[in-house]
Write a protein that holds these residues in place. Structure first.
Motif, PDB file in Angstrom:
ATOM      1  N   THR A  64       0.486  -1.160  -0.068  1.00 53.12           N
ATOM      2  CA  THR A  64       0.354   0.150  -0.106  1.00 53.12           C
ATOM      3  C   THR A  64       1.007   1.133  -0.129  1.00 53.12           C
ATOM      4  O   THR A  64       0.399   2.312  -0.786  1.00 53.12           O
ATOM      5  N   ALA A  65       2.273   1.386   1.320  1.00 47.75           N
ATOM      6  CA  ALA A  65       2.962   2.296   1.159  1.00 47.75           C
ATOM      7  C   ALA A  65       3.839   2.404   0.126  1.00 47.75           C
ATOM      8  O   ALA A  65       3.774   3.874  -0.902  1.00 47.75           O
ATOM      9  N   GLY A  71       2.494   7.409  -6.658  1.00 51.28           N
ATOM     10  CA  GLY A  71       1.420   8.275  -6.818  1.00 51.28           C
ATOM     11  C   GLY A  71       0.065   7.938  -7.191  1.00 51.28           C
ATOM     12  O   GLY A  71      -0.768   9.144  -7.291  1.00 51.28           O
ATOM     13  N   LEU A  72       0.133   7.129  -6.474  1.00 50.51           N
ATOM     14  CA  LEU A  72      -1.766   6.622  -6.024  1.00 50.51           C
ATOM     15  C   LEU A  72      -2.219   7.456  -4.809  1.00 50.51           C
ATOM     16  O   LEU A  72      -1.675   7.586  -3.749  1.00 50.51           O
ATOM     17  N   ASP A  73      -3.507   7.498  -4.464  1.00 50.34           N
ATOM     18  CA  ASP A  73      -4.192   7.971  -3.794  1.00 50.34           C
ATOM     19  C   ASP A  73      -3.948   6.040  -2.817  1.00 50.34           C
ATOM     20  O   ASP A  73      -5.967   5.776  -3.102  1.00 50.34           O
ATOM     21  N   PRO A  92       2.617   5.422   9.205  1.00 48.99           N
ATOM     22  CA  PRO A  92       1.948   6.152   9.687  1.00 48.99           C
ATOM     23  C   PRO A  92       1.077   7.294   8.746  1.00 48.99           C
ATOM     24  O   PRO A  92       0.023   7.410   9.506  1.00 48.99           O
ATOM     25  N   GLY A  93       1.554   7.074   7.751  1.00 53.35           N
ATOM     26  CA  GLY A  93       0.543   8.767   6.756  1.00 53.35           C
ATOM     27  C   GLY A  93      -0.647   7.771   5.828  1.00 53.35           C
ATOM     28  O   GLY A  93      -0.644   8.764   4.922  1.00 53.35           O
ATOM     29  N   THR A  94       0.015   6.136   5.984  1.00 49.55           N
ATOM     30  CA  THR A  94      -0.819   5.540   4.736  1.00 49.55           C
ATOM     31  C   THR A  94      -2.113   5.269   5.827  1.00 49.55           C
ATOM     32  O   THR A  94      -1.934   5.114   6.405  1.00 49.55           O
ATOM     33  N   ARG A  95      -3.821   5.223   4.768  1.00 49.98           N
ATOM     34  CA  ARG A  95      -4.501   4.794   5.788  1.00 49.98           C
ATOM     35  C   ARG A  95      -4.821   3.216   5.370  1.00 49.98           C
ATOM     36  O   ARG A  95      -5.218   2.606   4.697  1.00 49.98           O
ATOM     37  N   PHE A  96      -5.293   2.803   6.953  1.00 51.47           N
ATOM     38  CA  PHE A  96      -5.516   1.139   7.073  1.00 51.47           C
ATOM     39  C   PHE A  96      -7.633   1.000   7.829  1.00 51.47           C
ATOM     40  O   PHE A  96      -7.562   1.855   8.110  1.00 51.47           O
ATOM     41  N   ALA A  97      -7.852  -0.002   7.245  1.00 48.14           N
ATOM     42  CA  ALA A  97      -8.913  -0.281   8.148  1.00 48.14           C
ATOM     43  C   ALA A  97      -8.998  -2.615   8.012  1.00 48.14           C
ATOM     44  O   ALA A  97      -8.626  -2.811   7.146  1.00 48.14           O
ATOM     45  N   VAL A  98      -9.580  -2.558   8.725  1.00 47.27           N
ATOM     46  CA  VAL A  98      -9.832  -4.055   9.102  1.00 47.27           C
ATOM     47  C   VAL A  98     -11.083  -4.298   8.142  1.00 47.27           C
ATOM     48  O   VAL A  98     -12.621  -3.406   8.193  1.00 47.27           O
ATOM     49  N   GLY A  99     -11.363  -4.964   7.435  1.00 54.76           N
ATOM     50  CA  GLY A  99     -12.335  -5.338   6.321  1.00 54.76           C
ATOM     51  C   GLY A  99     -12.200  -6.665   5.587  1.00 54.76           C
ATOM     52  O   GLY A  99     -11.087  -7.112   5.229  1.00 54.76           O
ATOM     53  N   SER A 100     -13.114  -7.383   5.396  1.00 52.50           N
ATOM     54  CA  SER A 100     -13.373  -9.045   4.339  1.00 52.50           C
ATOM     55  C   SER A 100     -13.447  -8.065   3.785  1.00 52.50           C
ATOM     56  O   SER A 100     -14.474  -7.586   2.624  1.00 52.50           O
ATOM     57  N   MET A 101     -12.104  -8.521   2.642  1.00 52.83           N
ATOM     58  CA  MET A 101     -13.187  -8.717   0.739  1.00 52.83           C
ATOM     59  C   MET A 101     -14.487  -9.614   0.448  1.00 52.83           C
ATOM     60  O   MET A 101     -14.713  -9.695  -0.519  1.00 52.83           O
TER      61      MET A 101
END
Length: 217
Positions: A64-65, A71-73, A92-101
């Motif tokens: 992800t980082a 250059g992606l969001d 720490p500058g990247t967004r993460f969340a728990v979730g199932s595909m």
């Protein structure tokens, strides 16, 4: 339902257990692999519109980082709270969340691209259409998806890994033709199949596809 809950619970618990060791093992994997950088760079180039890009099954967030560095969001989702905790610590500058595909916590047509990087390998064959249906639902028309996986015809149960910690996860090896067929059945247009290390015990593959452009159904 019980079978679904069993594999989801086993996968979540296993990766909670190995999260810190997993991060240590894979932290430098992109820097050390030109082919990995190439395949991720190709995916990034296929994202045509600005907007969020989902790394589904992001693990501890190193991919992800890297996508953000291209250059992606990008933001990451993972079934394991332990993996997400380490991802947030390390990036720490990247967004993460728990979730199932299999039940993505994302609105319809909300992402400009989606990556599933060696995460669909833990999903049973009978649940793959559900996951791909979720990918199709959350992608914008015209947006790309890339799926990385091990090539083969067998599945095994992994009982130990990443620092010697106990695990219980099924690891499915699949043929690119099968993954492409599933993608087409889910409504995608398959654009490319890439396979490397054909002479190795476990070749690697990436299938690139796209949700067809057009109005959201």
């Amino acid at each position: 339902m019980a079978v679904v809950q069993t594999w989801l619970t086993d996968t979540r618990t296993s990766y909670d257990t190995v999260a810190a060791s997993y991060a240590d093992r894979l932290r430098d994997s992109i820097a050390e692999s030109p082919s990995l950088r190439m395949t991720l760079g190709l995916f990034a180039s296929l994202v045509r519109e600005p907007g969020p890009v989902a790394d589904v099954g992001c693990g501890t967030g190193h991919v992800t980082a890297h996508l953000n560095g291209l250059g992606l969001d990008a933001f990451g989702l993972d079934l394991s709270p332990g993996m997400i905790e380490v991802a947030r610590r390390d990036h720490p500058g990247t967004r993460f969340a728990v979730g199932s595909m299999t039940a993505l916590p994302l609105p319809d047509a909300s992402v400009a691209g989606l990556l599933s990087w060696w995460s669909l390998i833990h999903v049973p064959d009978e649940e793959v259409p559900t996951a791909l249906g979720q990918f199709h639902r959350v992608l914008r028309p015209g947006a790309p998806v890339a799926i990385g996986f091990h090539v083969g015809d067998v599945a095994r149960v992994k009982t130990r890994g990443y620092g010697g910690h106990p695990m219980r996860v099924h690891v499915h090896r699949r043929r690119p033709a099968q993954v492409s067929e599933w993608l087409r059945e889910a409504g995608f247009t398959v654009e490319a199949e890439w396979v490397e290390r054909l002479d190795s015990e476990v070749p690697q593959a990436v299938v690139y596809a796209r949700r067809p452009a057009g109005p959201v159904s």
